[in-house]
Design a protein around this motif. Structure first.
Motif, mmCIF file in Angstrom:
data_model
loop_
_atom_site.group_PDB
_atom_site.id
_atom_site.type_symbol
_atom_site.label_atom_id
_atom_site.label_comp_id
_atom_site.label_asym_id
_atom_site.label_seq_id
_atom_site.Cartn_x
_atom_site.Cartn_y
_atom_site.Cartn_z
ATOM 1 N N PHE A 45 -4.947 -4.319 -2.367
ATOM 2 C CA PHE A 45 -5.889 -3.863 -1.346
ATOM 3 C C PHE A 45 -5.143 -3.587 -0.041
ATOM 4 N N SER A 46 -4.216 -4.496 0.272
ATOM 5 C CA SER A 46 -3.461 -4.386 1.518
ATOM 6 C C SER A 46 -2.124 -5.085 1.325
ATOM 7 N N GLN A 47 -1.056 -4.416 1.676
ATOM 8 C CA GLN A 47 0.279 -4.991 1.493
ATOM 9 C C GLN A 47 0.600 -5.995 2.600
ATOM 10 N N CYS A 48 -0.275 -7.001 2.732
ATOM 11 C CA CYS A 48 -0.084 -7.994 3.786
ATOM 12 C C CYS A 48 0.494 -9.268 3.179
ATOM 13 N N SER A 49 1.797 -9.439 3.309
ATOM 14 C CA SER A 49 2.468 -10.610 2.751
ATOM 15 C C SER A 49 3.682 -10.943 3.598
ATOM 16 N N ASP A 50 3.910 -12.237 3.783
ATOM 17 C CA ASP A 50 5.087 -12.677 4.533
ATOM 18 C C ASP A 50 6.294 -12.876 3.618
ATOM 19 N N ARG A 51 6.063 -12.768 2.316
ATOM 20 C CA ARG A 51 7.152 -13.031 1.379
ATOM 21 C C ARG A 51 7.225 -11.934 0.333
ATOM 22 N N ASP B 135 -5.949 -1.005 11.775
ATOM 23 C CA ASP B 135 -5.882 -2.080 10.782
ATOM 24 C C ASP B 135 -6.923 -1.916 9.674
ATOM 25 N N LEU B 136 -7.888 -1.014 9.871
ATOM 26 C CA LEU B 136 -8.875 -0.771 8.821
ATOM 27 C C LEU B 136 -8.350 0.352 7.924
ATOM 28 N N LEU B 137 -7.921 -0.020 6.732
ATOM 29 C CA LEU B 137 -7.270 0.915 5.814
ATOM 30 C C LEU B 137 -8.281 1.573 4.891
ATOM 31 N N LEU B 138 -8.047 2.830 4.564
ATOM 32 C CA LEU B 138 -8.881 3.543 3.609
ATOM 33 C C LEU B 138 -8.127 3.613 2.283
ATOM 34 N N ASN B 139 -8.700 3.026 1.245
ATOM 35 C CA ASN B 139 -8.058 2.948 -0.068
ATOM 36 C C ASN B 139 -8.857 3.706 -1.117
ATOM 37 N N LYS B 140 -8.164 4.222 -2.106
ATOM 38 C CA LYS B 140 -8.818 4.830 -3.257
ATOM 39 C C LYS B 140 -9.131 3.737 -4.269
ATOM 40 N N ARG B 141 -10.324 3.729 -4.812
ATOM 41 C CA ARG B 141 -10.704 2.709 -5.783
ATOM 42 C C ARG B 141 -9.867 2.853 -7.047
ATOM 43 N N ASN B 142 -9.393 1.732 -7.550
ATOM 44 C CA ASN B 142 -8.522 1.759 -8.725
ATOM 45 C C ASN B 142 -8.743 0.482 -9.531
ATOM 46 N N GLY B 143 -9.897 0.410 -10.189
ATOM 47 C CA GLY B 143 -10.240 -0.771 -10.971
ATOM 48 C C GLY B 143 -10.337 -0.461 -12.452
ATOM 49 N N ARG B 144 -10.523 -1.521 -13.223
ATOM 50 C CA ARG B 144 -10.726 -1.367 -14.673
ATOM 51 C C ARG B 144 -11.807 -2.347 -15.119
#
Length: 472
Positions: free
Chosen positions: A332-338, A80-89
């Motif tokens: 950050f995380s594709q956690c959505s019920d909808r 459940d601990l995801l590793l993401n690439k930073r993608n900010g502006r």
């Protein structure tokens, strides 16, 4: 007879300390946490609304965190601990630039006048003088960075975040909040090939899943967590804390008094000193009155679209925009019920009693939408839901005399033989979650099996905490 250790505050620092103590087989104590809110996690908590997991602001677990701390969190969260690439502006001089910055951004995306100013300031650095001393955030950064970076980025951002001019903010703030305190350090950071700086960890079910896992394991190990509970008295005599009194805020029970052998506090130190009975010396209370915290209004928007932008976080240093940061949790995380919905968290720095805090929910949402349009981030889809949260005492303010006043409080609290005050709001330290956990682990290691404090070791750790620099 088993002894009692009480911890005030069940944010990441309080929960991590409870875990540290509960795991120690040689410690024969009952561990209790007292939390005013109806949930644990503090500012690092999460909640659900419209099927989307929201955080209290933008959070990430930095890959450059201490390996032991990372390994512990990984052991709790697993896949459940995801590793993401930073993608900010970041919004600079009317245009968006990738953040963290890369060399190409300097060459092709920043205004030529900005680049020319940085070059000029770098060449003039040997001729800048510290005449008059470095007393403030403004003094420190003008000397180390020059006018361009200060006037076009750091100064307006600081004034927006803290509500103070840079020359009324302590020089300590520059050390604790600015990782690259010189043009050379900033350039090395930009050109660095350190992969750990370009990625971050984030839990699948929101940032609060970290503290949720701490709470779960603390309960399994026998810890007692009292939520919706407000401590109203700390009883003491002759430099020793004897008991605490707290009441349930849900109305289910009246005030409870519990004897304590050791008390740990992560709540705002200005609140802590007002709980003592008998009252602490007036000089301590006067010092507490002079220490202030900055609050944060969080404006949440639920939008009828799959994605608002592909970026996780946008930063806005310019003062003409009300917000300082906008994050999109589903990036950050594709956690959505909808499906077909996304959410935004818009951070608006404020102080209790100012125009932001007095604005109605509708007024504040309108101000945010107007400024998003100014920044080229117009909301063109339907807004299904909007709501706000006010975070009181979110960050300590480092005014010019803050640490002098804190020292008065700190010196007196250190006279109690069974009290340990720590954490962001306890020690007035700006921190990331890995710093909070490190402070908690250090605190746990300084509480002996006999429920006494190894003061010499704690002082050594405190010097280490002073070197913390916040990662953005």
């Amino acid at each position: 007879m088993r002894k009692n250790i009480h911890i005030l505050g069940a944010g990441p620092a309080g929960l991590a300390l409870a875990l540290r103590l509960l795991k120690r087989a040689s410690l024969d104590c009952d561990i209790s946490l007292i939390e005013k809110e109806p949930f644990t996690g503090g500012l690092c908590g999460s909640f659900s609304r419209s099927g989307i997991r929201f955080d209290y602001g933008s959070h990430r677990l930095h890959a450059c965190s201490d390996k032991g701390i990372l390994d512990e969190i990984k052991s709790y969260l697993g896949d459940d601990l995801l590793l993401n690439k930073r993608n900010g502006r970041i919004y600079l001089s009317g245009r968006f630039v990738r953040f963290p910055l890369k060399p190409a951004d300097l060459l092709f995306h920043l205004p030529p006048s900005f680049i020319a100013g940085i070059i000029r300031d770098t060449l003039l650095k040997p001729f800048r003088s510290k005449k008059g001393g470095v007393h403030s955030y403004g003094d420190a950064l003008l000397y180390s960075l020059g006018k361009t970076m200060c006037e076009r980025f750091y100064f307006p951002y600081a004034e927006k975040l803290w509500g103070l001019t840079p020359f009324k903010i302590s020089a300590d703030q520059a050390k604790r909040r600015v990782a690259g305190a010189s043009i050379g350090k900033i350039m090395r950071k930009i050109c660095s090939k350190n992969d750990r700086k370009s990625v971050f960890y984030y839990p699948k079910n929101g940032f609060g899943q970290i503290c949720g896992s701490f709470e779960k394991h603390a309960n399994e190990l026998g810890g007692r967590i009292h939520v919706s509970s407000d401590v109203h008295s700390i009883l003491h005599s002759e430099g020793h804390i004897q008991s605490i009194r707290f009441r349930s805020l849900d109305g289910k029970e009246s005030s409870v008094e519990q004897n304590t052998d050791f008390l740990c506090s992560t709540i705002p130190v200005t609140s802590l000193v007002r709980l003592f009975q008998p009252s602490l010396p007036q000089s301590v209370l006067d010092a507490a009155d002079k220490i202030r915290f900055r609050s944060l209004a969080l404006v949440y928007l639920v939008l009828r679209t799959d994605q608002f932008t592909p970026f996780d976080t946008h930063y806005f240093p310019e003062k003409n925009l009300i917000f300082s940061r906008i994050s999109e949790p589903l990036n950050f995380s594709q956690c959505s019920d909808r499906k077909g919905l996304t959410g935004l968290c818009v951070e608006v720095p404020c102080s209790l009693g100012d125009s932001v805090c007095h604005a109605s929910e509708g007024e504040l949402v309108s101000m945010v939408l107007d400024d998003m349009k100014k920044a080229g981030l117009s909301v063109r889809c339907e807004i299904e839901d909007s709501f706000i949260r006010i975070l009181k005492d979110a960050y300590p303010l480092y005014e010019l005399d803050t640490m002098r006043n804190f020292k008065v409080i700190d010196n007196h609290l250190s006279t109690f033989s069974n009290l340990l005050n720590f954490g962001r709001q306890g020690l007035l330290i700006h921190d990331n979650i890995h710093h909070a956990i490190e402070m908690a682990n250090s605190a746990g290691d300084c509480i002996t099996d006999k429920c006494s404090l190894d003061a010499l070791r704690w002082r050594s750790f405190r010097r280490r905490f002073e070197e913390f620099v916040v990662e953005d």
